[in-house]
Design an enzyme around this catalytic site. Structure first.
Site, PDB file in Angstrom:
ATOM      1  N   LYS A 182       2.950   2.011  -7.891  1.00  0.00           N
ATOM      2  CA  LYS A 182       3.402   3.048  -6.964  1.00  0.00           C
ATOM      3  C   LYS A 182       2.985   4.404  -7.523  1.00  0.00           C
ATOM      4  O   LYS A 182       3.410   4.801  -8.606  1.00  0.00           O
ATOM      5  CB  LYS A 182       4.921   2.999  -6.807  1.00  0.00           C
ATOM      6  CG  LYS A 182       5.490   4.100  -5.927  1.00  0.00           C
ATOM      7  CD  LYS A 182       5.081   3.940  -4.470  1.00  0.00           C
ATOM      8  CE  LYS A 182       5.905   2.855  -3.803  1.00  0.00           C
ATOM      9  NZ  LYS A 182       5.560   2.703  -2.359  1.00  0.00           N
ATOM     10  N   HIS A 239       6.647  -7.116   2.467  1.00  0.00           N
ATOM     11  CA  HIS A 239       6.836  -5.799   1.861  1.00  0.00           C
ATOM     12  C   HIS A 239       8.286  -5.577   1.477  1.00  0.00           C
ATOM     13  O   HIS A 239       9.204  -6.101   2.110  1.00  0.00           O
ATOM     14  CB  HIS A 239       6.392  -4.709   2.841  1.00  0.00           C
ATOM     15  CG  HIS A 239       6.477  -3.328   2.301  1.00  0.00           C
ATOM     16  ND1 HIS A 239       7.567  -2.506   2.513  1.00  0.00           N
ATOM     17  CD2 HIS A 239       5.618  -2.614   1.531  1.00  0.00           C
ATOM     18  CE1 HIS A 239       7.363  -1.347   1.915  1.00  0.00           C
ATOM     19  NE2 HIS A 239       6.199  -1.385   1.310  1.00  0.00           N
TER      20      HIS A 239
END
Length: 425
Positions: free
Chosen positions: A180, A308
């Site tokens: 991320k 997800h």
């Protein structure tokens, strides 16, 4: 209209409890941070015969609990097996222009499917067509992290990132690794991502800056990692047209969980392709069943799909596992924040990874139950600590994100920000 038959169950009550559950360390992202804990709202739907179905949604506090309570007039007396009717009762597409209830619908759907499974004695995956796999592979969702309250857990430099990935691979067996990004300047994160890939030969990689790069910067970044073993480039920039421009200028498959999150956007992407992999989030899409439908469309048009994560406790993780169990065209490892959690609110504690996978629950319904003592403990912790601003960085109190961004955190600033002084984790 003739009377509709159903399961015979009727909803008698719905209630919500907000909890906050500690993380190993605060997780940084392009929009701010998780300040050392997740805030989640547990939803319980009870039937007249005493069965209780479980749901979960992000965020919490009085507003979330009040939003769930406000659904009571819609739900009382309704058959929980009629989830398609519930979708339109709670989130009619035109009515939702005034009151977007997607997350609420998702939590209620989880609970209704849980109820139907308990009523029939079947796991949710059996209600959705039956499992094609009994375990789901996950990626090691990696974040840049502030130190925890005890000074451990910081991830700021490439060396720290490499060490964290090695630890997670050793503990959980991950073979796919997602970073991320969107926290530091793209040049800094490029160095970190390439170091990560070099440290784990034979594994696969993903980078997700949450849409914060300009299209031109996204193209430059993509060109400089095309030699790596990338699964896909996730939300390098924002918007269908931005992703379409990027797709025309890179060999890396593109993925999104921000600009294809409903069937209308999926249809637009089929007609004018902008992304190659659709990331199915059981919360963002409004439930497990909408994700299954979207996976069917993706199968018809040969688009990739992956499961997800929107930041889950065990109830939502169970919804993700049942989704992963029934989708034939699931060709990628799923995302999960789950390994960052120190604890969970489900009976038996956190579900375990084995060789980078988690087994699909096979008990009735979602296959998980609440640990009432843990719920009480973390509900009290929420009352003590309250919420935190997800879209603010505790190390940069006057900053807020723009799209695209040109203002990034300083990678040389180490340590724990003063704004986290009240946070115990």
């Amino acid at each position: 209209m003739t009377a509709l038959t159903g399961s015979g169950m009727r909803i008698a009550d719905v209630r919500a409890t907000t909890v906050t559950v500690p993380l190993e360390a605060p997780l940084r992202h392009s929009n701010g941070a998780h300040w050392g804990r997740f805030v989640r709202t547990i939803v319980e739907v009870e039937t007249t015969d005493g069965l209780v179905g479980l749901g979960e949604m992000g965020g919490g506090g009085q507003s979330a609990e009040a939003a769930v309570a406000a659904l009571r007039p819609y739900l009382l007396g309704h058959d929980p097996a009629r989830t398609e009717a519930l979708r339109f009762m709670l989130a009619n597409p035109t009515a939702s222009l005034y009151n977007n209830r997607t997350q609420l619908v998702a939590a209620i759907e989880f609970a209704c499917l849980d109820l139907l499974g308990k009523h029939t004695g079947l796991p949710v995956h059996a209600l959705l067509g039956g499992e094609v796999r009994d375990e789901v592979e996950f990626a090691s969702y990696l974040f840049f992290r502030y130190p925890s309250a005890d000074g451990t857990g910081e991830v700021r430099t490439p060396d720290q990132l490499v060490a964290e990935a090695a630890r997670l691979k050793s503990e959980h067996g991950f073979r796919v690794h997602k970073l991320k990004g969107g926290v530091f300047d793209p040049e800094v994160e490029l160095e970190a991502y390439r170091a990560l890939a070099a440290s784990l030969p034979g594994d696969r990689f993903r980078y997700d800056p949450n849409g914060i790069l300009s299209v031109e910067e996204a193209i430059r970044f993509a060109h400089r990692i095309e030699d790596l073993d990338n699964d896909y480039a996730e939300d390098f920039c924002y918007g269908l047209n931005g992703m379409r421009r990027l797709r025309e200028n890179t060999r890396i498959p593109l993925a999104t969980n921000t600009v294809v999150v409903n069937v209308e956007q999926l249809a637009a992407n089929v007609l004018q392709p902008a992304v190659d992999v659709i990331l199915l989030d059981t919360t963002f899409w409004g439930g497990i069943r909408p994700c299954v439908r979207a996976a069917g469309v993706a199968e018809a048009f040969q688009l990739g799909v992956a499961v997800h994560s929107s930041g889950e406790l065990g109830i939502q993780l169970a919804s993700m596992l049942h989704l992963g169990a029934v989708v034939p065209n699931l060709a990628f490892a799923a995302d999960a924040h789950y390994h960052h959690l120190r604890d969970d609110v489900i009976a038996g504690g956190k579900l375990a990874y084995r060789d980078g996978r988690i087994a699909v629950p096979d008990g009735p319904g979602l296959g998980v139950e609440l640990d009432r003592d843990k719920v009480a403990e973390y509900a009290e912790l929420y009352r003590e600590l309250g919420p935190y601003p997800y879209d603010r960085d505790p190390g940069r109190p006057d900053w807020y994100p723009l799209l695209p961004s040109t203002q990034f955190a300083d990678p040389h600033v180490a340590g724990r920000p003063a704004a986290l002084a009240r946070e115990p984790f």
